[in-house]
Design a protein around this motif. Sequence first.
Motif, PDB file in Angstrom:
ATOM      1  N   PHE A   1       0.858  -1.186   0.000  1.00 35.85           N
ATOM      2  CA  PHE A   1       0.000   0.000   0.000  1.00 35.85           C
ATOM      3  C   PHE A   1       0.895   1.238   0.000  1.00 35.85           C
ATOM      4  O   PHE A   1       2.136   1.137   0.059  1.00 35.85           O
ATOM      5  CB  PHE A   1      -0.944  -0.003   1.211  1.00 35.85           C
ATOM      6  N   LEU A   2       0.276   2.391  -0.066  1.00 35.61           N
ATOM      7  CA  LEU A   2       0.974   3.679  -0.048  1.00 35.61           C
ATOM      8  C   LEU A   2       0.616   4.427   1.219  1.00 35.61           C
ATOM      9  O   LEU A   2      -0.564   4.553   1.575  1.00 35.61           O
ATOM     10  CB  LEU A   2       0.608   4.515  -1.273  1.00 35.61           C
ATOM     11  N   ILE A   3       1.615   4.920   1.897  1.00 36.09           N
ATOM     12  CA  ILE A   3       1.398   5.760   3.071  1.00 36.09           C
ATOM     13  C   ILE A   3       1.141   7.188   2.595  1.00 36.09           C
ATOM     14  O   ILE A   3       2.013   7.829   2.001  1.00 36.09           O
ATOM     15  CB  ILE A   3       2.612   5.725   4.022  1.00 36.09           C
ATOM     16  N   GLY A   4      -0.046   7.676   2.859  1.00 35.21           N
ATOM     17  CA  GLY A   4      -0.396   9.022   2.424  1.00 35.21           C
ATOM     18  C   GLY A   4      -0.325   9.204   0.919  1.00 35.21           C
ATOM     19  O   GLY A   4       0.001  10.291   0.433  1.00 35.21           O
TER      20      GLY A   4
ATOM     21  N   ALA B   1       4.898   0.950   1.071  1.00 30.02           N
ATOM     22  CA  ALA B   1       5.024   0.151   2.294  1.00 30.02           C
ATOM     23  C   ALA B   1       4.370  -1.201   2.057  1.00 30.02           C
ATOM     24  O   ALA B   1       3.656  -1.420   1.080  1.00 30.02           O
ATOM     25  CB  ALA B   1       4.393   0.862   3.488  1.00 30.02           C
ATOM     26  N   VAL B   2       4.650  -2.124   2.977  1.00 29.03           N
ATOM     27  CA  VAL B   2       4.076  -3.459   2.894  1.00 29.03           C
ATOM     28  C   VAL B   2       3.739  -3.922   4.304  1.00 29.03           C
ATOM     29  O   VAL B   2       4.463  -3.650   5.268  1.00 29.03           O
ATOM     30  CB  VAL B   2       5.042  -4.453   2.210  1.00 29.03           C
ATOM     31  N   LEU B   3       2.617  -4.587   4.426  1.00 28.98           N
ATOM     32  CA  LEU B   3       2.176  -5.206   5.681  1.00 28.98           C
ATOM     33  C   LEU B   3       2.222  -6.715   5.494  1.00 28.98           C
ATOM     34  O   LEU B   3       1.574  -7.255   4.591  1.00 28.98           O
ATOM     35  CB  LEU B   3       0.763  -4.744   6.038  1.00 28.98           C
TER      36      LEU B   3
ATOM     37  N   SER C   1      -3.194 -13.529  12.999  1.00 30.63           N
ATOM     38  CA  SER C   1      -3.223 -12.102  13.307  1.00 30.63           C
ATOM     39  C   SER C   1      -4.658 -11.596  13.326  1.00 30.63           C
ATOM     40  O   SER C   1      -5.558 -12.167  12.682  1.00 30.63           O
ATOM     41  CB  SER C   1      -2.393 -11.313  12.281  1.00 30.63           C
ATOM     42  N   ASN C   2      -4.855 -10.510  14.037  1.00 34.41           N
ATOM     43  CA  ASN C   2      -6.167  -9.881  14.168  1.00 34.41           C
ATOM     44  C   ASN C   2      -6.401  -8.974  12.959  1.00 34.41           C
ATOM     45  O   ASN C   2      -5.928  -7.836  12.908  1.00 34.41           O
ATOM     46  CB  ASN C   2      -6.232  -9.077  15.470  1.00 34.41           C
ATOM     47  N   ILE C   3      -7.107  -9.469  11.977  1.00 33.31           N
ATOM     48  CA  ILE C   3      -7.294  -8.731  10.728  1.00 33.31           C
ATOM     49  C   ILE C   3      -8.158  -7.494  10.961  1.00 33.31           C
ATOM     50  O   ILE C   3      -7.913  -6.435  10.362  1.00 33.31           O
ATOM     51  CB  ILE C   3      -7.927  -9.659   9.668  1.00 33.31           C
TER      52      ILE C   3
ATOM     53  N   VAL D   1      -4.233   0.135  11.491  1.00 27.44           N
ATOM     54  CA  VAL D   1      -2.957   0.167  10.767  1.00 27.44           C
ATOM     55  C   VAL D   1      -3.173   0.651   9.334  1.00 27.44           C
ATOM     56  O   VAL D   1      -2.727   1.744   8.958  1.00 27.44           O
ATOM     57  CB  VAL D   1      -2.287  -1.225  10.773  1.00 27.44           C
ATOM     58  N   LEU D   2      -3.868  -0.134   8.535  1.00 31.83           N
ATOM     59  CA  LEU D   2      -4.026   0.231   7.129  1.00 31.83           C
ATOM     60  C   LEU D   2      -4.815   1.529   6.977  1.00 31.83           C
ATOM     61  O   LEU D   2      -4.418   2.421   6.206  1.00 31.83           O
ATOM     62  CB  LEU D   2      -4.728  -0.910   6.382  1.00 31.83           C
ATOM     63  N   SER D   3      -5.902   1.649   7.683  1.00 32.30           N
ATOM     64  CA  SER D   3      -6.709   2.859   7.565  1.00 32.30           C
ATOM     65  C   SER D   3      -5.936   4.093   8.017  1.00 32.30           C
ATOM     66  O   SER D   3      -6.000   5.150   7.373  1.00 32.30           O
ATOM     67  CB  SER D   3      -7.992   2.699   8.392  1.00 32.30           C
ATOM     68  N   GLU D   4      -5.176   3.975   9.089  1.00 31.23           N
ATOM     69  CA  GLU D   4      -4.417   5.120   9.601  1.00 31.23           C
ATOM     70  C   GLU D   4      -3.311   5.529   8.635  1.00 31.23           C
ATOM     71  O   GLU D   4      -3.084   6.718   8.390  1.00 31.23           O
ATOM     72  CB  GLU D   4      -3.817   4.764  10.964  1.00 31.23           C
TER      73      GLU D   4
END
Length: 532
Positions: free
Chosen positions: A63-66, A71-73, A80-82, A89-92
């Motif tokens: 994904f892209l930060i801003g 970045a990669v998760l 893991s707690n999806i 994490v992803l939304s923020e």
Amino acid sequence: MILDWKKRMRKVLFKTSDKKLPLEQTDEKALTAQDNLSNSLQENISALKSIYSKCPDVIFRTFLIGNSQKAVLIYIEGLSNIEEMDKNVLSELINLESENGLDYSVLENLPVSNIKQVNKIQDVINQISTGNPVVLIDQHSQGVTLGLAKWEKRSIEEPSAESVVRGPRDGFTETLSVNISLLRRKLKSPDLKMFSMNIGRYSQTQVVVMYIDGLVDQTLLEEINNRLSRIDVDGILESGYIEEFIEDYPFSPFPQVLNTERPDVSSANLLEGRVVILVDGTPFTIIAPITFYSLFQAAEDYYQRFLMGTLVRWLRYAFLLIALLLPSTYVAILTFHQEMVPTTLLISVAKSREEIPFPALVEALIMEVTFEALREAGLRLPKQVGSAVSIVGALVIGQAAVSAGLVSAPMVMVVAITGIASFSIPRYNAAIAIRMLRFPIMFMAGTIGLLGIILSLLTIIIHLSTIRSFGVPYLGPMAPMKGNEMKDVLIRAPWWSLKKRPRLTGSGNTNRQSYGQKPGPAQEDEQEMNKT
């Protein structure tokens, strides 16, 4: 034709031997796990994807930060707690403003309670394997791991093998964090310390050693740490693996460590200066060091009144002798010492054995082996039918054997009493040791009579006197004799008289409680006088 077939087989074998095996490829890839993370996100992703090849459950979410920073998760599906990852994490990160996207601190400011920095690929692998997602961003040679591990786990239940009439009903589970919290709940002092390590080349099983600082001897801690550190094995799947690697005398039939599923038993041993070893993936914890008498102490002894606890403890020691010596004594008396039996009883026994074609030793072996087979079958069968099969099988086979003239009725009774006595031993591994020793003692009794039983007992006592559990004499505090510690061996003294805790490998803090706590009016008057 046969020669041509052999030549073709040699060509196939030589061709396959020249190829590189998957295991060799894995070893070569494992070397890259020791490298540091690169500034290039693509290089990090390529290295991790090569390590996790043929692992479709490992998710790489780029994904892209801003909308600017790549970045990669990385996480394992099911560990893991999806929901928390999507929300916190992803939304923020995706909705972050562009001017703050290049700042690495945005990862450390995520709304997640447990965040750690990772710098090596091996650290990333360890965190992903435990269920913690890892975030890597481009142009940075470090990432962060997020404490969002979540997997299916068993609820807290009462241990079926250590049930009590009065006492706590909670038991350890297969989740290490839950087991640690159960001990923290009972021992709230900050002196409850721990250290952990990962053991197993492939399993990487987390092992935690817990102790109370100020009560445990430091030499004991160093010895346990050394024994755990030198374990080099493919995997640790249960605490029994650890037990066999750290015990002092591996060829002794007697266990030199204690295993339990009860948090209260573990807490009580921690308060006596012992060490508790917890292994991830199993509810059984290891307690060390122990003595021979620890194997015959149950948790309920300390929850009931001390008079009842003492009586039950005497019964256990009596049942120990019955489970160990009753079949051997029966064989020895019938074979060599008939004059020891009263005449009426001897005539009755002789009448029941007049049609038996086997001597007493063979008769005892047949019944003991049959009983052990029924007990093992009852354990392995489903719970719904296991108990029924073992009980009905014992009744049917015993009656059929007596009717067929293979064994006598007194022998069936002796074996049944022996089996009941062995069930009274509170520790299963101690009961196994008694069951194992019963057979050689029976051979000695069938060979030279009561003299063989005496020689066998002397051999067992000498063996018990020579072994130790992490430096603690196995027969202590009786051999060597320590009078102030005998209050919790043959008897269960009242709590107000147990002023000293047992001295194990060092002096430590031996005061368990304050003096002058015996209840009663006279004691209360004395306490008031001391206050004034």
